[in-house]
Design a protein around this motif. Sequence first.
Motif: not given
Length: 166
Positions: A88-92
């Motif tokens: 997963d990638l959670i962008q700021a």
Amino acid sequence: MDKYNERLIKSKAGVGNIIALVASIFLTLIGAILVILSPPLGVLIFSGGIALIVISKDGLRQELEFIITNGDIEVAKIIAKKKRKAVDLIQAEQISKMDKADSDKVKNDLSLGKIKTIKYIGKEPGENLVAIYEGEGDKQTLYILDFDEKCIDHMNQVLKVKSEIR
């Protein structure tokens, strides 16, 4: 200057990995019985079962890795310290709020079940479970992450007013 932080925690093995191990043990037992009844076929199945046990036991050792770069959180699964897979990638920019996972607001959101929830927690959850809300409205996702103090400090510096953790 880029801010960078990394956290590695042991995680639970998936149900599929446990089922694969049990099935390979069962196949090995069947092969052992067949060695008596039909030696060539029994040896072949027994050998295959042993090979599957060796392969499937590696799937039981899993770790989660959080890599935080300027508030962007990359979650990766590491299997048997050999194979790394980005999960997963959670962008700021997409984060709308960060809070402690045991706060009343987060508990209320979890109990209502209206928000899609994804948990990345270790075998033994730490003291610093953090809830990160990504998106707005109906397309909101709630992530429960097992952070440490350094990760929380990093996210507080990046998110500032969006963080409820002090």
